[in-house]
Design a protein around this motif. Structure first.
Motif, short mmCIF file in Angstrom:
data_model
loop_
_atom_site.label_atom_id
_atom_site.label_comp_id
_atom_site.label_asym_id
_atom_site.label_seq_id
_atom_site.Cartn_x
_atom_site.Cartn_y
_atom_site.Cartn_z
N GLN A 327 0.83 -1.21 0.00
CA GLN A 327 0.00 0.00 0.00
C GLN A 327 0.87 1.26 0.00
O GLN A 327 1.96 1.27 0.57
CB GLN A 327 -0.90 0.02 1.24
N PRO A 328 0.37 2.34 -0.60
CA PRO A 328 1.08 3.63 -0.49
C PRO A 328 1.07 4.07 0.98
O PRO A 328 0.04 3.99 1.66
CB PRO A 328 0.24 4.57 -1.36
N TRP A 329 2.22 4.52 1.47
CA TRP A 329 2.34 4.94 2.86
C TRP A 329 1.47 6.17 3.10
O TRP A 329 1.53 7.14 2.35
CB TRP A 329 3.80 5.23 3.18
N VAL A 330 0.62 6.11 4.11
CA VAL A 330 -0.39 7.14 4.33
C VAL A 330 0.21 8.52 4.56
O VAL A 330 -0.41 9.54 4.22
CB VAL A 330 -1.31 6.74 5.51
N LEU A 331 1.43 8.59 5.09
CA LEU A 331 2.05 9.89 5.36
C LEU A 331 2.91 10.38 4.20
O LEU A 331 3.40 11.52 4.23
CB LEU A 331 2.90 9.80 6.64
N ASP A 332 3.12 9.53 3.20
CA ASP A 332 3.87 9.92 2.01
C ASP A 332 3.48 8.98 0.87
O ASP A 332 4.03 7.88 0.73
CB ASP A 332 5.39 9.84 2.27
N GLN A 333 2.53 9.40 0.06
CA GLN A 333 1.97 8.55 -0.99
C GLN A 333 2.99 8.17 -2.06
O GLN A 333 2.73 7.27 -2.88
CB GLN A 333 0.79 9.26 -1.65
N LYS A 334 4.17 8.81 -2.08
CA LYS A 334 5.18 8.51 -3.09
C LYS A 334 5.93 7.22 -2.79
O LYS A 334 6.60 6.69 -3.66
CB LYS A 334 6.16 9.67 -3.21
N MET A 335 5.85 6.76 -1.56
CA MET A 335 6.52 5.52 -1.19
C MET A 335 5.51 4.51 -0.66
O MET A 335 4.42 4.88 -0.21
CB MET A 335 7.61 5.77 -0.13
N SER A 336 5.87 3.24 -0.71
CA SER A 336 5.02 2.18 -0.18
C SER A 336 5.33 1.98 1.30
O SER A 336 6.33 2.49 1.82
CB SER A 336 5.25 0.87 -0.93
N VAL A 337 4.48 1.24 1.97
CA VAL A 337 4.72 0.92 3.38
C VAL A 337 6.02 0.13 3.50
O VAL A 337 6.81 0.34 4.43
CB VAL A 337 3.54 0.10 3.96
N GLN A 338 6.27 -0.75 2.56
CA GLN A 338 7.49 -1.56 2.58
C GLN A 338 8.73 -0.66 2.51
O GLN A 338 9.72 -0.90 3.21
CB GLN A 338 7.47 -2.54 1.42
N GLN A 339 8.69 0.37 1.68
CA GLN A 339 9.81 1.29 1.56
C GLN A 339 10.00 2.10 2.84
O GLN A 339 11.14 2.33 3.28
CB GLN A 339 9.58 2.23 0.37
N PHE A 340 8.89 2.50 3.44
CA PHE A 340 8.97 3.23 4.71
C PHE A 340 9.63 2.37 5.79
O PHE A 340 10.50 2.83 6.52
CB PHE A 340 7.57 3.65 5.15
N LEU A 341 9.20 1.11 5.88
CA LEU A 341 9.75 0.21 6.89
C LEU A 341 11.24 -0.02 6.67
O LEU A 341 12.02 -0.08 7.63
CB LEU A 341 9.01 -1.13 6.85
N LYS A 342 11.65 -0.14 5.41
CA LYS A 342 13.06 -0.36 5.10
C LYS A 342 13.91 0.83 5.52
O LYS A 342 15.01 0.67 6.09
CB LYS A 342 13.22 -0.61 3.60
N GLU A 343 13.39 2.04 5.25
CA GLU A 343 14.12 3.24 5.64
C GLU A 343 14.22 3.38 7.16
O GLU A 343 15.23 3.86 7.69
CB GLU A 343 13.44 4.48 5.06
N GLU A 344 13.18 2.94 7.87
CA GLU A 344 13.15 3.06 9.32
C GLU A 344 13.87 1.91 10.03
O GLU A 344 14.10 1.97 11.24
CB GLU A 344 11.71 3.11 9.81
N GLY A 345 14.19 0.85 9.31
CA GLY A 345 14.83 -0.31 9.94
C GLY A 345 13.87 -1.09 10.82
O GLY A 345 14.22 -1.54 11.91
N ILE A 346 12.64 -1.24 10.32
CA ILE A 346 11.57 -1.90 11.10
C ILE A 346 10.91 -2.98 10.25
O ILE A 346 10.83 -2.86 9.02
CB ILE A 346 10.51 -0.87 11.55
N GLU A 347 10.43 -4.03 10.90
CA GLU A 347 9.67 -5.07 10.24
C GLU A 347 8.33 -5.25 10.93
O GLU A 347 8.24 -5.12 12.16
CB GLU A 347 10.42 -6.41 10.25
N VAL A 348 7.29 -5.52 10.15
CA VAL A 348 5.96 -5.81 10.70
C VAL A 348 5.82 -7.33 10.78
O VAL A 348 5.95 -8.02 9.77
CB VAL A 348 4.84 -5.20 9.84
N VAL A 349 5.52 -7.83 11.97
CA VAL A 349 5.36 -9.26 12.18
C VAL A 349 3.93 -9.70 11.89
O VAL A 349 3.69 -10.70 11.22
CB VAL A 349 5.75 -9.64 13.62
#
Length: 379
Positions: A327-349
């Protein structure tokens, strides 16, 4: 000659039957019948019973009269009458409601949907209290599955959740609590579904978020997400909690159904492909018709091109809408949630989400005249 039995209250003739009404004495003679003299319940008992049951004043008076001013018996009388009232209202449509949310430390979370006829009951302290009690026992109890609902399996939902008398220490079930609540609120209230999420890794963080909240536990949309630091990431528990809250907010707003593409059932993908194929076939027919009308030669697209179009639209239209990571990241539609998580160094379990009325077959609301006519017919 008839002997005088009651000295304080004179005998009177009642209606067509000859009745002697005496204070506290009953006797029968050839001409008269004596019955108990009915006294109005004491004001202090009326106030006490009304305060303890929140029942209508008229029913409180009648309950005391029927129970010889015995508070305990009067409560039971009201309860029985309340159950009868609830039974009459049980068929009414419940299209409004709330999502309840409760978390047990960093280990377990629960989402609980309760439906009502109108949204007025949501503001009732009695309603909020019952929902809180249910959330407290649900989040601490063990169940065979992590999801139960009336629509998926009503029998399992009733046995494991709604009618399970082992949840509360006093043996009262969730269904009984809501049935008694109906008697107080004069409105149908039903438990519809429940979801659980379990965090088995202490290094991960369980984070919940409630949207359109009425209280800290009651709102319109609720979500839980479990997040952890990605490999080689140094995220602290506090940083994971902060990022997790943002992700939970995104889940509430965007409504994903799956975490990854691999979690989408094969039959769901097959159904979506069939819809896309049918849509492309209709488009091809329209293009062919236009070409023929224009006197031009129609050249259909090669099958490999059609396959690429189908998969492209499947990813862009369906998966990007239903899969969290795509999905497009709700706070920045230019990136996906996956891209946001990668930049933040986080994984969703894992995550769960619940919205009021989701998947419910809504019925057209009756007019005021229809509601009145229906209520008159129930009496």
């Amino acid at each position: 000659m008839m002997k005088r039995i009651c000295s304080r209250v004179p005998s009177v003739l009642c209606g067509k039957q000859n009745m002697m009404i005496c204070n506290g004495v009953t006797t029968t003679r050839s001409m008269f019948t004596c019955t108990n003299f009915l006294r109005a319940p004491p004001t202090e008992l009326i106030k006490q019973l009304r305060a303890e049951t929140d029942a209508p004043l008229g029913q409180v008076r009648k309950a005391l009269e029927e129970s010889d001013n015995d508070i305990k018996k009067a409560k039971e009388w009201l309860r029985q009458k309340g159950l009868q009232t609830a039974a009459k209202k049980s068929a009414r449509s419940t299209q409004e409601g709330i999502i309840g949310i409760q978390q047990n430390g960093n280990e377990r979370g629960v989402l609980f949907e309760v439906n009502s006829e109108t949204d007025f009951v949501i503001n009732s302290d009695v309603f909020k209290g019952v929902v809180d009690e249910c959330l407290d026992v649900l989040v601490k109890s063990k169940f065979e599955k992590n999801e139960y609902s009336v629509e998926q399996d009503e029998q399992s939902f009733n046995q494991q959740v709604a009618e399970n008398s082992a949840l509360f220490e006093n043996g009262v079930s969730i269904k009984q609590k809501f049935t008694e609540l109906v008697a107080v609120l004069r409105e149908n209230v039903k438990a519809r579904r429940v979801k659980f999420i379990n965090n088995i890794d202490s290094s991960s963080q369980l984070v919940g978020y409630l949207h359109n909240s009425k209280t800290s536990k009651i709102g319109g949309v609720g979500a839980f997400v479990i997040v952890k630091a990605a490999p080689n990431s140094t995220k602290t528990a506090e940083q994971l909690q902060s990022a997790g809250r943002q992700i939970a907010m995104h889940i509430c707003g965007m409504g994903p159904n799956y975490l990854t593409k691999d979690q989408v059932p094969a039959e769901v993908l097959s159904h979506e492909r069939e819809l896309l194929i049918k849509r492309l076939e209709e488009q091809n027919m329209e293009e062919k018709k236009k070409a023929e009308e224009a006197g031009k030669e129609y050249k259909p697209k090669p099958q490999n091109i059609l396959n690429m179009m189908i998969e492209g639209q499947l990813n862009k239209q369906f998966l990007a809408d239903h899969v969290l990571l795509l999905q497009p990241w709700v706070l920045d539609q230019k990136m996906s949630v996956q891209q946001f998580l990668k930049e933040e160094g986080i994984e969703v379990v894992d995550f769960i989400r619940m919205k009021v009325g989701e998947g419910m077959a809504y019925q057209a609301k009756k007019s005021f005249a229809e509601e009145v006519a229906e209520q008159v017919g129930q009496k």
